[in-house]
Motif scaffolding. Sequence first.
Motif, mmCIF file in Angstrom:
data_model
loop_
_atom_site.group_PDB
_atom_site.id
_atom_site.type_symbol
_atom_site.label_atom_id
_atom_site.label_comp_id
_atom_site.label_asym_id
_atom_site.label_seq_id
_atom_site.Cartn_x
_atom_site.Cartn_y
_atom_site.Cartn_z
ATOM 1 N N TYR B 29 0.864 -1.193 0.000
ATOM 2 C CA TYR B 29 0.000 0.000 0.000
ATOM 3 C C TYR B 29 0.886 1.223 0.000
ATOM 4 C CZ TYR B 29 -4.133 -2.729 1.440
ATOM 5 O OH TYR B 29 -5.172 -3.602 1.515
ATOM 6 N N THR B 31 1.172 4.692 1.144
ATOM 7 C CA THR B 31 0.489 5.626 2.045
ATOM 8 C C THR B 31 1.299 6.911 2.132
ATOM 9 O OG1 THR B 31 1.636 4.914 4.030
ATOM 10 C CG2 THR B 31 -0.306 3.665 3.427
ATOM 11 N N VAL B 36 3.578 0.488 2.710
ATOM 12 C CA VAL B 36 3.319 -0.530 3.728
ATOM 13 C C VAL B 36 3.202 -1.868 3.022
ATOM 14 C CG1 VAL B 36 1.692 -1.373 5.464
ATOM 15 C CG2 VAL B 36 2.056 1.086 5.200
ATOM 16 N N ALA B 38 1.809 -5.086 2.908
ATOM 17 C CA ALA B 38 0.736 -5.803 3.591
ATOM 18 C C ALA B 38 0.830 -7.304 3.353
ATOM 19 C CB ALA B 38 -0.619 -5.282 3.136
ATOM 20 N N PRO B 57 -2.037 -11.852 14.138
ATOM 21 C CA PRO B 57 -2.240 -10.593 14.857
ATOM 22 C C PRO B 57 -2.761 -9.494 13.932
ATOM 23 C CG PRO B 57 0.095 -11.042 14.560
ATOM 24 C CD PRO B 57 -0.627 -12.262 14.122
ATOM 25 N N SER B 58 -3.266 -8.479 14.543
ATOM 26 C CA SER B 58 -3.829 -7.357 13.789
ATOM 27 C C SER B 58 -2.795 -6.769 12.835
ATOM 28 C CB SER B 58 -4.304 -6.294 14.780
ATOM 29 O OG SER B 58 -5.052 -5.328 14.116
ATOM 30 N N GLY B 59 -3.218 -6.504 11.624
ATOM 31 C CA GLY B 59 -2.329 -5.858 10.664
ATOM 32 C C GLY B 59 -1.446 -6.816 9.888
ATOM 33 N N CYS B 60 -1.706 -8.125 9.973
ATOM 34 C CA CYS B 60 -0.835 -9.069 9.271
ATOM 35 C C CYS B 60 -1.319 -9.337 7.847
ATOM 36 C CB CYS B 60 -0.716 -10.374 10.056
ATOM 37 S SG CYS B 60 -2.229 -11.331 10.078
ATOM 38 N N GLY B 61 -2.390 -8.701 7.441
ATOM 39 C CA GLY B 61 -2.783 -8.804 6.037
ATOM 40 C C GLY B 61 -3.893 -9.792 5.739
ATOM 41 N N LYS B 62 -4.627 -10.225 6.757
ATOM 42 C CA LYS B 62 -5.708 -11.196 6.533
ATOM 43 C C LYS B 62 -6.798 -10.588 5.648
ATOM 44 C CE LYS B 62 -6.552 -11.444 10.998
ATOM 45 N NZ LYS B 62 -5.571 -10.483 11.547
ATOM 46 N N THR B 63 -7.244 -9.417 6.049
ATOM 47 C CA THR B 63 -8.280 -8.745 5.264
ATOM 48 C C THR B 63 -7.768 -8.455 3.855
ATOM 49 O OG1 THR B 63 -9.239 -7.748 7.224
ATOM 50 C CG2 THR B 63 -9.701 -6.665 5.129
ATOM 51 N N THR B 64 -6.532 -8.001 3.795
ATOM 52 C CA THR B 64 -5.960 -7.685 2.487
ATOM 53 C C THR B 64 -5.981 -8.905 1.571
ATOM 54 O OG1 THR B 64 -4.537 -6.065 3.553
ATOM 55 C CG2 THR B 64 -3.928 -6.763 1.336
ATOM 56 N N GLU B 178 -13.905 -11.922 9.630
ATOM 57 C CA GLU B 178 -14.314 -11.788 11.036
ATOM 58 C C GLU B 178 -15.824 -11.565 11.176
ATOM 59 O OE1 GLU B 178 -11.882 -9.543 13.737
ATOM 60 O OE2 GLU B 178 -10.444 -9.143 12.142
ATOM 61 N N HIS B 211 -9.750 -13.923 14.817
ATOM 62 C CA HIS B 211 -8.707 -13.652 15.806
ATOM 63 C C HIS B 211 -8.683 -14.725 16.872
ATOM 64 C CE1 HIS B 211 -8.359 -9.189 14.786
ATOM 65 N NE2 HIS B 211 -7.181 -9.741 14.605
HETATM 66 N N1 LIG Z 1 -6.290 0.856 2.266
HETATM 67 C C1 LIG Z 1 -5.109 0.776 2.906
HETATM 68 N N2 LIG Z 1 -4.194 1.739 2.707
HETATM 69 C C2 LIG Z 1 -2.998 1.677 3.340
HETATM 70 N N3 LIG Z 1 -2.624 0.713 4.169
HETATM 71 C C3 LIG Z 1 -3.506 -0.262 4.424
HETATM 72 C C4 LIG Z 1 -4.794 -0.286 3.806
HETATM 73 N N4 LIG Z 1 -5.457 -1.372 4.232
HETATM 74 C C5 LIG Z 1 -4.623 -1.996 5.077
HETATM 75 N N5 LIG Z 1 -3.448 -1.353 5.198
HETATM 76 C C6 LIG Z 1 -2.276 -1.769 5.988
HETATM 77 O O1 LIG Z 1 -1.945 -3.061 5.557
HETATM 78 C C7 LIG Z 1 -1.640 -3.890 6.651
HETATM 79 C C8 LIG Z 1 -2.525 -5.118 6.642
HETATM 80 O O2 LIG Z 1 -3.872 -4.708 6.865
HETATM 81 P P1 LIG Z 1 -5.076 -5.712 6.957
HETATM 82 O O3 LIG Z 1 -6.317 -4.905 7.092
HETATM 83 O O4 LIG Z 1 -5.012 -6.670 5.837
HETATM 84 O O5 LIG Z 1 -4.763 -6.439 8.323
HETATM 85 P P2 LIG Z 1 -5.635 -7.539 9.096
HETATM 86 O O6 LIG Z 1 -4.776 -8.737 9.238
HETATM 87 O O7 LIG Z 1 -6.952 -7.713 8.461
HETATM 88 O O8 LIG Z 1 -5.779 -6.859 10.515
HETATM 89 P P3 LIG Z 1 -7.012 -6.939 11.533
HETATM 90 O O9 LIG Z 1 -6.914 -8.238 12.206
HETATM 91 O O10 LIG Z 1 -6.757 -5.812 12.457
HETATM 92 O O11 LIG Z 1 -8.259 -6.779 10.720
HETATM 93 C C9 LIG Z 1 -1.787 -3.049 7.889
HETATM 94 O O12 LIG Z 1 -0.511 -2.611 8.290
HETATM 95 C C10 LIG Z 1 -2.614 -1.881 7.451
HETATM 96 O O13 LIG Z 1 -2.242 -0.723 8.138
#
Ligand SMILES: Nc1ncnc2c1ncn2[C@@H]1O[C@H](COP(=O)(O)OP(=O)(O)OP(=O)(O)O)[C@@H](O)[C@H]1O
Lengths: 286, 273
Positions: B29, B31, B36, B38, B57-64, B178, B211
């Motif tokens: 990403y 920013t 970043v 992801a 953990p939070s921010g490890c890229g699952k949603t991505t 989630e 989680h």
């Molecule tokens: N649209 C975006 N623009 C910039 N950075 C992003 C964006 N979406 C996610 N990130 C960054 O990418 C990384 C992974 O984000 P992601 O949402 O995939 O994490 P996650 O594993 O789903 O976390 P959580 O468990 O908190 O939902 C994070 O560091 C986040 O800050």
Amino acid sequence: MKNVIPVLTVVLAILLLWYGGAILLNKQWVLDQAARQDRVLTTPELIAETWAQDKPKLPAPHQVAVELWDTVAMKKPTSKRSLVYHAWVTMSATVLGFGLGTLLGFALAVGIVYNRVMDKSVMPWVIASQTIPILAIAPMIIVVLNAIGISGLLPKAMISMYLSFFPVVVGMVKGLRSPDAMQLDQMRTWSATRAQEFRRLRLPASMPYLFASMKIAMAASLVGAIVGELPTGAVAGLGARLLAGSYYGQTIQIWSALLMAAALAAALVGLIGLIQRITLKRMGMA
Amino acid sequence: MMTEQVAAPAASVPQAPTVISAQGLNLVYETSDGPVQALKDVDLKIDKGDFVSFIGPSGCGKTTFLRVMADLETPTSGTVLVNGVTPEAARKARAYGYVFQAAGLYPWRSIGGNIRLPLEIMGYSKAEQAERVQRVLELVELSGFDKKYPWQLSGGMQQRASIARALAFDADILLMDEPFGALDEIVRDHLNEQLLALWSRTEKTICFVTHSIPEAVYLSTRIVVMSPRPGRITDVIESPLPKERPLEIRDSPEFLEIAHRVREGLRAGHAYD
Ligand SMILES: Nc1ncnc2c1ncn2[C@@H]1O[C@H](COP(=O)(O)OP(=O)(O)OP(=O)(O)O)[C@@H](O)[C@H]1O
Ligand SMILES: [Mg+2]
């Protein structure tokens, strides 16, 4: 009953202030008049006369009430002396201008939300248009339209439109953008077309914003119609009544026209409120 | 286009076909305070009928990762195939249903109307819409609620309605981010059971972000453990648990064994930073 008492209290307070104000403002003329005629006035006489002048600085409420009764209830609505007739003339221009303004505002908002170029370029002009005093351009609009043979209702409606499209643009841009990123992503996962996204998501989401801005637009539209009646020396409409009243110092006529305008505004805005309640209720949002 | 996917044979073949494959996937990403990373070098294969949980953990890229599969995010490099085609083509073919963390029901539509929404967009006939709405409402145990509005339902019921909405069209992949994150443990247990039952009945492939270690172990046939900065896969655990899973299975030694391994995997990922 619980609601009536506070309302009555406020009305009573206004009436007291109004009567008091009438005494203060009209006293001098009564005293001058008495001095000229070598009369000595008792206080009750003085007060009674301040409330009964032909052309008072501030007419007393009952004088306005009598005038309203005479011009609303006692005249045929089609007569030029009927305030209902004048209110009707103004309302026609108001409603037409409001309709045109809402359509224009809606179209601009859709353009701004869906078109990058319009998003960047239109808003500054929309805002600039509202910084020009309406009193300055109203005569120009009327004169220009008259010159090309358009007169009567439409020029006034144009001025109403000019004032009323603005709140609709601002409100609808906000409303059409109110769906959050997740809702838009969701539409994308279903491969919805732009038209489907608009009809099924953006438009229904914008409804509360639309109604709020339409209420403001309606009030602005009424102001526009009245202002539009001033510079033309129009013979009909609440604006014409205000103008005629001020030419001849007919303060009672001015005040009754003002009250009529206020009632008209309340009725029109109330009507939108009613449509809003019905629509949102049917949409399950109220 | 939508009907041919129903006729998939039951998982009688020993080697199920690959539904999702990612190779050398990177996503950065851009920013305002720098790039970043992801996702870094993510390789993963998901077979038809798998229930895959993503935990980390939070921010490890699952949603991505889920969003990449759903064509909501474009990878910086690497390839992803969904049903053998690009995510975009899969999205256009309506290959998956996506359940977001929030139920995201439209307040101006009844529950039935919300579930009908994707069906309307996809051009199903009125009769078909009505039939499907009834069917999926039954599936998530919300029969009789179709005329109710979202605010008349509890959070858990709303989430079930949003799952029903993702099930209404014949997508054979379900991406869930989630979905039960905001619910209390008891409701969550119940929904987990329902989800498992639904999964075994419908033969769908499910990607599920969570989680919670117990939730991941209880639901999945495979658990993908991820770690942050940069987001990558540190472990993929095949679950030996049977397909039939009563809630009590969570006290069995096998269950605790897997849970332990997931926890170890998560800890190892954390030691990295
Ligand atoms: N649209 C975006 N623009 C910039 N950075 C992003 C964006 N979406 C996610 N990130 C960054 O990418 C990384 C992974 O984000 P992601 O949402 O995939 O994490 P996650 O594993 O789903 O976390 P959580 O468990 O908190 O939902 C994070 O560091 C986040 O800050
Ligand atoms: Mg996430």
